[in-house]
Design an enzyme around this catalytic site. Structure first.
Site, PDB file in Angstrom:
ATOM      1  N   HIS A  15      -5.168  86.637   6.122  1.00  0.00           N
ATOM      2  CA  HIS A  15      -6.269  87.559   6.383  1.00  0.00           C
ATOM      3  C   HIS A  15      -7.565  86.782   6.484  1.00  0.00           C
ATOM      4  O   HIS A  15      -7.693  85.689   5.941  1.00  0.00           O
ATOM      5  CB  HIS A  15      -6.386  88.586   5.251  1.00  0.00           C
ATOM      6  CG  HIS A  15      -5.162  89.432   5.124  1.00  0.00           C
ATOM      7  ND1 HIS A  15      -4.870  90.448   5.988  1.00  0.00           N
ATOM      8  CD2 HIS A  15      -4.125  89.376   4.256  1.00  0.00           C
ATOM      9  CE1 HIS A  15      -3.721  91.006   5.653  1.00  0.00           C
ATOM     10  NE2 HIS A  15      -3.241  90.364   4.597  1.00  0.00           N
ATOM     11  N   ALA A  16      -8.552  87.350   7.140  1.00  0.00           N
ATOM     12  CA  ALA A  16      -9.910  86.821   7.249  1.00  0.00           C
ATOM     13  C   ALA A  16      -9.954  85.327   7.546  1.00  0.00           C
ATOM     14  O   ALA A  16      -9.578  84.903   8.624  1.00  0.00           O
ATOM     15  CB  ALA A  16     -10.712  87.181   6.013  1.00  0.00           C
TER      16      ALA A  16
END
Length: 92
Positions: A15-16
């Site tokens: 993620h991210a």
């Protein structure tokens, strides 16, 4: 078609920040690279250079994924991408 498995090392999963690092690296390669959970059919794999695809994959810490690419330099490219996935970018 060359294939490699990798275990997601980042504590927050893919993620991210870890997804952005991975997507940038995959997009910089002159190959089409796909990613999917281990055991899923190759035709359901997602574009590894797409941050949206990576986020929708939802891979968590410890999940095993499969990277696939074809063409000249695929083995070396996938090895580099595996190293990115198997690094905890949240610890840096």
């Amino acid at each position: 078609m060359t294939e490699r498995t990798a275990t997601i090392a980042s504590r927050v999963g893919l993620h991210a920040r870890p997804a952005a690092i991975f997507a940038d690296a995959a997009g910089a390669m002159d190959l089409d690279v796909t990613i999917a959970y281990a055991g899923e059919p190759a035709d359901e794999a997602l574009d590894a250079a797409s941050i949206l695809s990576l986020m929708s994959l939802g891979a968590s810490h410890g999940d095993v994924v499969v990277l696939r690419a074809g063409g000249t330099g695929a083995e070396e490219a996938l090895e580099k991408l595996v190293k990115i996935l198997e690094t905890d970018h949240d610890a840096e």
